[in-house]
Design an enzyme around this catalytic site. Structure first.
Site, PDB file in Angstrom:
ATOM      1  N   GLY A 343      -2.871   6.036   8.808  1.00  0.00           N
ATOM      2  CA  GLY A 343      -2.661   7.007   7.741  1.00  0.00           C
ATOM      3  C   GLY A 343      -3.824   7.062   6.764  1.00  0.00           C
ATOM      4  O   GLY A 343      -4.975   6.739   7.095  1.00  0.00           O
ATOM      5  N   SER A 344      -3.515   7.424   5.523  1.00  0.00           N
ATOM      6  CA  SER A 344      -4.549   7.837   4.563  1.00  0.00           C
ATOM      7  C   SER A 344      -5.468   6.730   4.061  1.00  0.00           C
ATOM      8  O   SER A 344      -6.469   7.018   3.400  1.00  0.00           O
ATOM      9  CB  SER A 344      -3.888   8.520   3.366  1.00  0.00           C
ATOM     10  OG  SER A 344      -3.277   9.733   3.766  1.00  0.00           O
ATOM     11  N   THR A 345      -5.151   5.463   4.321  1.00  0.00           N
ATOM     12  CA  THR A 345      -6.109   4.418   3.933  1.00  0.00           C
ATOM     13  C   THR A 345      -7.417   4.580   4.706  1.00  0.00           C
ATOM     14  O   THR A 345      -8.458   4.091   4.266  1.00  0.00           O
ATOM     15  CB  THR A 345      -5.518   3.018   4.195  1.00  0.00           C
ATOM     16  OG1 THR A 345      -4.993   2.971   5.528  1.00  0.00           O
ATOM     17  CG2 THR A 345      -4.410   2.703   3.202  1.00  0.00           C
TER      18      THR A 345
END
Length: 738
Positions: A343-345
């Protein structure tokens, strides 16, 4: 006519009685002489050659009167970075009872006599809670069936040395006269492994099982370090030989060592038990409240890559094996074996790459919401509610559209940088069954999605390795969990040094990304984690992630309820990080970002406090840390007084006369005046006054009593659901903090 002739022949040649006796005597004498020389010759041959039918008499005699025994090597001890024992060897015992009347020594009866059956049953009942009737019945049956020996139920196995000694003492008679001794009860030794801290980075450390090979019990590592370093830890067994009597018992003074055992090597980890135990307690609380499918947490020193604390849930106790009996769970080391879409990490690496590629302008604006890539529409999590964003805000507000825009400009550069960051390749952690993850497929949609952490599979260790490049000004470090390995035979040690494994981005790009990460936690308008992650006195850089989870059964992503992988990476202080904290939570029953904030905030504060205490102090007096003693089984008053003399603040809960458990394991270092909760035996416990207690101290109560603990507010305790000195009941404690 013929018969008459035969009778005539014998009558004619018949000798006298005297002559017949003489002939028989000569025959017997000749036969005796022949047999004598035959046996003499055979005996001479046996004595000279020493063999019968190809079997050596010397070996047969040696086997009869000479025994041998394996000398077990001591399995190496596993320590934390400060020398606190994490895993060490021990010996357990099991009972067997000899009932055969042939087991004697001279006039001494060494077997269990029938008159003592009740006494033996009484002792085992008192010490081990064995059923007296069952023990007596088993002994009588063995006696009736002429059995040589018997073993009883599971309660007579895995006994400690203290339990063994207690049984022996109770069976012994008068110290000055051993005639009253109750004999026949004996003990077998078994190799064992103890883990004094209980649940403590269990998947990293691993555990051991006992296996029987060639009638010898051997401890073998399973999972984690115990398995990966089994050959280093186990050492090499030795052997002794000795003379034995007719009953195969060793004769005193005849034991001679033939081959000495070589003990296993000791392993010192990078784990700090003070932070590890704190992390375990924090994660316990969050896991119990949010009930996810699984969760992980890893704290790493940014400048060295050393892992100071790491854990996952569900977990288990490596000593009691509690938790491993759940057959519905896949007991793998999630941190290296599980692969997932992060995801967004991942956007931290995307922005850093875009900066180095010269296509990132933090003030450039774009319209958020959605973007089309081929035949696929990619959307932002808020569906464009924020409207126009700058590229800087694309990171802080976690815009997928902004990341895809950057990826399309970078073309092949982003896919190359994924490899430079180490994705798709092992971290070579040395832990068993490490997964390599996978890079996105060779199509423009998957490659675009990889810019915001979908369509790419990674491991926890891979993500942490990439994060070190952002935290360490472009230098990517290998996550390490071993500090050194020490050989007790030579007293030499192998020290593991910091290992730089790449430089995927420039220092300037890494520094700029960390600046943007502060927006995530501190920007009121565009910070996706604003007001959640905070440690007073420090700027925290953070990046959250909410990844969709692929459903292999339907071939699509889950998109309902909380079927996501939530995550956060934090760096403290953001300007020049000392620590990186990365946490993930998969499919919780309910969700709030505060779930991870309740772990990260206190853990990072304590880590920075310890870091400061390790630096040179301006004061002339150095604050001495206190090593906690093992107070279990001691008298309550004695234990509390000793803890107070040591400089700790003991809090006794319970009315029992003996300490049954303590909030901090022995060997752990605490600062002066820190609380040490002592739980007594018995079944009546009263709540202490917790006014002013920290959240960590309050959670110790929940841990000791297996009670769920809830908190309202932040800070220190001002109110408790069970009033002070009231009986602790129920399965929930609530504390109000300010």
């Amino acid at each position: 006519m013929r018969f008459k002739r035969i009778r005539h022949f014998f009558k004619k040649h018949n000798s006298t009685t005297k002559n017949n006796r003489k002939k028989v005597g000569i025959l017997l004498f000749a036969t005796s002489i022949g047999l004598f020389f035959l046996f003499a010759g055979r005996l001479t041959y046996i004595v000279t050659v020493g063999e019968i039918a190809g079997n050596s008499l010397k070996e047969k005699t040696a086997n009869l009167y000479q025994g041998s025994k394996t000398v077990k090597a001591k399995r190496g001890t596993i320590y934390d970075r400060n020398g606190v024992v994490i895993a060490e060897d021990a010996t357990s015992y099991s009972i067997y009872i000899v009932t055969s009347t042939s087991y004697v020594s001279g006039n001494t009866k060494l077997y269990a006599e029938e008159k003592n059956f009740d006494k033996i049953a009484d002792v085992l009942h008192e010490v081990l809670s064995s059923k007296k009737a069952d023990v007596v019945k088993a002994l009588e049956k063995a006696k009736k069936n002429n059995a040589y020996q018997i073993e009883l139920g599971t309660e007579t196995k895995n006994l400690t040395l203290k339990t063994k000694q207690k049984i022996e003492e109770m069976l012994a008679g008068d110290a000055e006269d051993d005639k009253d001794d109750v004999r026949g009860v004996y003990f077998n030794e078994h190799p064992n492994r103890i883990y004094p801290n209980g649940v403590f980075a269990s998947h990293l450390v691993g555990y051991t099982d006992t296996k029987v090979e060639d009638n010898q019990e051997t401890v073998t590592g399973v999972m984690g370090i115990e398995e990966a370093y089994d050959d280093i830890l186990k050492g090499t067994d030795g052997k002794i030989i000795y003379q034995q009597d007719n009953y195969q018992n060793p004769l005193p003074g005849t034991v001679a060592e033939e081959k000495p055992a070589k003990d296993g090597q000791d392993i010192t980890l990078t784990i700090d038990s003070r932070l590890q135990l704190y992390l375990e307690s924090l994660v316990d609380n969050t896991f119990a409240e949010y009930k996810p499918e699984n969760m992980t947490a890893m704290l790493v020193e940014a400048k060295t890559g050393q892992i100071t604390a790491m854990t996952q849930r569900p977990t288990f106790n490596p000593e009691t094996k509690e938790g491993l009996d759940n057959k519905d769970l896949n007991w793998m080391n999630t941190l290296v074996q599980d692969h997932y879409e992060p995801g967004s990490t991942m956007k931290l690496m995307t922005v850093a790459t875009a900066i180095d590629e010269g296509i990132f302008n933090e003030n450039e604006t774009f319209v958020s919401g959605s973007i089309n890539v081929a035949d696929t529409t990619i959307r932002d999590h808020d569906l464009g509610a924020k409207g126009v964003l700058t590229m800087r805000q694309a990171l802080s507000w976690s815009s997928n559209v902004g990341m895809v825009t950057l990826e399309q400009r970078m073309k092949e550069a982003w896919q190359e940088h994924l490899k430079l960051f180490g994705f798709g390749t092992s971290t070579y952690s040395g832990l068993p069954y490490e997964n390599t993850g996978s890079l996105p497929n060779d199509n423009i949609v998957d490659q675009a999605m990889s810019s915001f952490g979908q369509a790419i599979n990674v491991t926890n260790f891979q993500m942490m390795r990439a994060f070190t490049a952002i935290a360490n000004d472009g230098k990517m470090l290998k996550p390490q969990y071993i500090s050194k390995i020490t050989n007790p035979e030579t007293n030499k040690e192998k020290v593991f040094q910091t290992e730089v494994v790449g430089n995927p981005v420039s220092a300037a790009a890494a520094q700029k990304v960390r600046e943007y990460m502060v927006d995530v936690t501190q920007s009121a308008n565009y910070g996706s984690a604003y007001g959640v992650y905070d440690v007073p006195g420090y700027n925290i850089g953070g990046k959250t992630g909410t990844a969709q989870i692929y459903n292999s059964e339907t071939g699509t992503y889950y998109d309902t309820d909380n079927n996501y992988l939530y995550s956060i990476v934090e760096m403290i202080p953001a300007e020049d990080p000392e620590y990186i904290l990365y946490m993930t939570v998969k499919k919780p029953e309910k969700w709030s970002q505060k779930a991870l904030g309740s772990i990260g905030n206190p853990l990072l504060k304590r880590a920075m406090d310890f870091k400061k205490s390790e630096e040179p102090q301006t004061s002339d007096k150095e604050e001495e840390k206190i090593v906690v003693t093992d107070y279990r089984k001691l008298a309550t008053d004695t234990a509390a007084a000793d803890a107070s003399r040591a400089g700790l603040m003991p809090v006794v809960i319970g009315t029992g006369d003996e300490v049954a458990a303590q909030s901090t394991p022995h060997g752990t270092e605490l600062l002066p005046s820190e609380k040490l909760i002592l739980k007594t035996n018995g079944d009546t416990f009263y709540m202490p006054d917790t006014t002013g207690w920290s959240k960590a101290d309050l959670m110790k109560i929940g841990k000791l009593f297996d009670i769920q603990v809830n908190f309202e507010g932040e800070g220190y305790c001002v109110k408790q659901s069970i009033a002070a000195y009231q009986k602790i009941e129920g399965d929930l404690l609530t504390f109000t903090l300010e």
